[in-house]
Design an enzyme around this catalytic site. Structure first.
Site, PDB file in Angstrom:
ATOM      1  CG  ASN A 135      -3.810   3.953  13.305  1.00  0.00           C
ATOM      2  OD1 ASN A 135      -4.833   4.356  14.158  1.00  0.00           O
ATOM      3  ND2 ASN A 135      -2.843   4.515  13.047  1.00  0.00           N
ATOM      4  CB  CYS A 158       7.379  -6.436   7.873  1.00  0.00           C
ATOM      5  SG  CYS A 158       8.586  -5.445   9.050  1.00  0.00           S
ATOM      6  N   GLY A 191       6.524  -3.164   5.906  1.00  0.00           N
ATOM      7  CA  GLY A 191       7.796  -2.813   6.104  1.00  0.00           C
ATOM      8  C   GLY A 191       9.044  -2.857   6.692  1.00  0.00           C
ATOM      9  CD  GLU A 192      13.138  -1.564  10.077  1.00  0.00           C
ATOM     10  OE1 GLU A 192      12.434  -1.022  10.566  1.00  0.00           O
ATOM     11  OE2 GLU A 192      13.899  -0.199   9.138  1.00  0.00           O
ATOM     12  CB  CYS A 211       0.686   4.387  11.950  1.00  0.00           C
ATOM     13  SG  CYS A 211       1.265   6.144  11.159  1.00  0.00           S
ATOM     14  CB  SER A 244       9.207   2.206  15.764  1.00  0.00           C
ATOM     15  OG  SER A 244       9.167   3.121  14.440  1.00  0.00           O
ATOM     16  CG  LEU A 245      11.805   4.450  21.980  1.00  0.00           C
ATOM     17  CD1 LEU A 245      13.246   3.799  21.787  1.00  0.00           C
ATOM     18  CD2 LEU A 245      12.097   5.739  22.818  1.00  0.00           C
ATOM     19  CG  HIS A 246       6.733   1.448  19.464  1.00  0.00           C
ATOM     20  ND1 HIS A 246       6.239   2.421  18.729  1.00  0.00           N
ATOM     21  CD2 HIS A 246       7.271   1.251  18.041  1.00  0.00           C
ATOM     22  CE1 HIS A 246       6.036   2.801  17.649  1.00  0.00           C
ATOM     23  NE2 HIS A 246       6.700   1.818  17.301  1.00  0.00           N
ATOM     24  CD  GLU A 253      -2.790  -0.852   1.897  1.00  0.00           C
ATOM     25  OE1 GLU A 253      -4.188  -1.502   2.249  1.00  0.00           O
ATOM     26  OE2 GLU A 253      -2.280  -0.982   3.766  1.00  0.00           O
ATOM     27  CB  CYS A 282       2.775   6.768   3.357  1.00  0.00           C
ATOM     28  SG  CYS A 282       3.180   6.315   4.692  1.00  0.00           S
ATOM     29  CB  CYS A 338       2.543  -3.232  12.851  1.00  0.00           C
ATOM     30  SG  CYS A 338       2.996  -3.224  11.336  1.00  0.00           S
ATOM     31  CB  CYS A 394       5.944  -4.360  15.513  1.00  0.00           C
ATOM     32  SG  CYS A 394       7.729  -3.811  15.436  1.00  0.00           S
ATOM     33  CB  SER A 419       9.705   5.755   9.610  1.00  0.00           C
ATOM     34  OG  SER A 419       9.610   5.234  10.565  1.00  0.00           O
TER      35      SER A 419
END
Ligand code: SAH
Ligand code: SF4
Length: 379
Positions: free
Chosen positions: A301, A111, A165-166, A344, A219-221, A91, A104, A118, A115, A197
């Site tokens: 989300n 991926c 994806g990463e 996201c 991306s810490l989280h 996408e 984006c 995600c 995570c 990112s």
């Protein structure tokens, strides 16, 4: 073998032209036709000699990705789903704002990082996208939007590698794609308007700093390793101390004097005041003077199988205030396009109806970009 011209940065295209026995500067002309003008037919390229155009027809093409669907959000956000073959889809999301147009872009089908919060991560890894497949998303969005809006002006001013994806696990395809975005003969985006990112692939962060230092978002989280190990499994390989060290090193190359830290707000998981204070201590306590960063809080989300909930607006506001009071620049991301699942982490693209795809591809083949041989991939 026919070369996909979207696979090349300018240097690669120059090498290709040399292999055809042409001068390297022809590549600049060709590159401008493709990326700046969105040319779809070698015969349009009026400043190229007829002999070169004929040569190109026999050796080169521009590989399109069939559009499986397009959704337009009430807020102007547009989401395209592209078929990348083998039952996979990726996408791309366009987010218009008053002063910018952000695209984006996806870097992989699925991926491998996995995570918990995600939806792409839940899907697992299918494959890396090629440079051409990454750039096609920009080529297509830029030129179809221009056509749609009846303008010759640039529509996309910013790119974020925040789709599926990463990106740093697809490094060799990513870097030439970034170079096309930055090239003055390509999309001419400044390094601060292109953001990669990453979930924290430490060695590749160092390489990106050397090879192509665009803006970086990490991306810490989570404010500690125990929680981050659980949310972002890659943390077990590259724990926080190493990740923050890589952020520091990146700053020496970065186009801005800060790194953006992304923090997805999960109700009852990572959104408590205590965790905000832990985050302050971690960022402030890093190195001699703390890490130079901005924190971007992203309301989670939700998607069905995650088992996670979005933090309440009050919790997000409290969390943000603690960071701000400690002098850390903190923003809360506006959610865009959530009515079309373009927000996201909602980028799924998993359920692919093969019959529908096959029909679409057949239609696109026959109506496809004229002239340049468009090779649609098999579903
Ligand atoms: N793999 C890269 C880039 C793609 S994800 C990375 O992880 O950074 C882009 C951003 O969306 C990341 O910050 C990611 O943490 C965030 N994200 C993923 N799932 C989300 C969700 N369900 N809600 C909100 N943000 C999410
Ligand atoms: Fe992969 Fe990023 Fe999703 Fe994590 S958040 S699974 S790294 S796409």
């Amino acid at each position: 073998m026919t070369a996909n011209l979207l696979d090349f940065d300018l240097e690669g295209l120059a090498a290709f032209c040399e292999r055809l026995g042409e001068k390297r500067f022809r590549a600049t002309q060709l590159f401008r036709w493709i990326h700046q003008k969105g040319a779809t037919d070698f015969d349009q390229m009026s400043d190229l000699a007829k002999s070169l155009r004929e040569k190109l027809k026999g050796t080169a093409c521009l590989v399109a990705l069939p559009v499986m669907s397009r959704h337009d959000s009430a807020d102007g956000t547009i989401k395209w789903l592209f078929d990348v073959g083998g039952g996979n889809a990726v996408e791309t999301v366009f987010i218009p704002e008053d002063d910018r147009g952000t695209l984006c872009i996806s870097s992989q089908a699925g991926c491998a990082v996995g995570c918990r919060f995600c939806s792409t991560g839940h899907q697992g890894f299918s494959r890396n996208l090629s440079t051409g497949e990454i750039i096609y998303q920009l080529w297509f969005a830029e030129h179809s939007l221009r056509q749609h809006m009846g303008t010759q002006e640039r529509v996309i001013s910013n790119v974020v590698m925040m789709g599926m994806g990463e990106p740093l696990q697809n490094y060799s395809a990513l870097v030439p794609a970034l170079r096309v975005m930055l090239d003055d003969h390509g999309y001419g985006l400044s390094r601060r308007r292109v953001t990669v990112s990453t979930s924290g692939v430490v060695p590749m962060m160092d390489r990106l700093g050397e090879d192509c230092p665009v803006a970086l978002a990490v991306s810490l989280h989570a404010p500690n390793d125990a929680l981050r190990d659980d949310l972002v499994p890659l943390n077990r390989k590259y724990p926080l101390a190493e990740l923050l060290g890589a952020c520091d090193r990146y700053l020496a190359h970065a186009p801005r004097d800060f790194i953006t830290l992304e923090y997805c707000m999960l109700d009852g998981v990572n959104d408590q005041s205590e965790q905000a204070r832990e985050l302050v201590a971690m960022v402030r306590g890093h190195g001699h003077r703390g890490l130079s960063c901005k924190i971007n809080l992203i309301p989670f989300n939700p998607f069905p199988v995650s088992g996670l909930k979005r933090s309440s607006p009050a919790n997000v506001a409290d969390f943000a205030r603690i960071l701000q009071d400690a002098g850390i620049v903190t923003t809360v991301r506006k959610t865009r396009g959530d009515d079309i699942d373009a927000a996201c982490g909602q980028l799924a693209g998993d359920v692919v109806d093969r019959t529908r795809v096959a029909e679409r591809i057949a239609r696109q083949r026959s109506t496809g970009l004229s002239g340049i041989r468009v090779v649609a991939k098999e579903a």
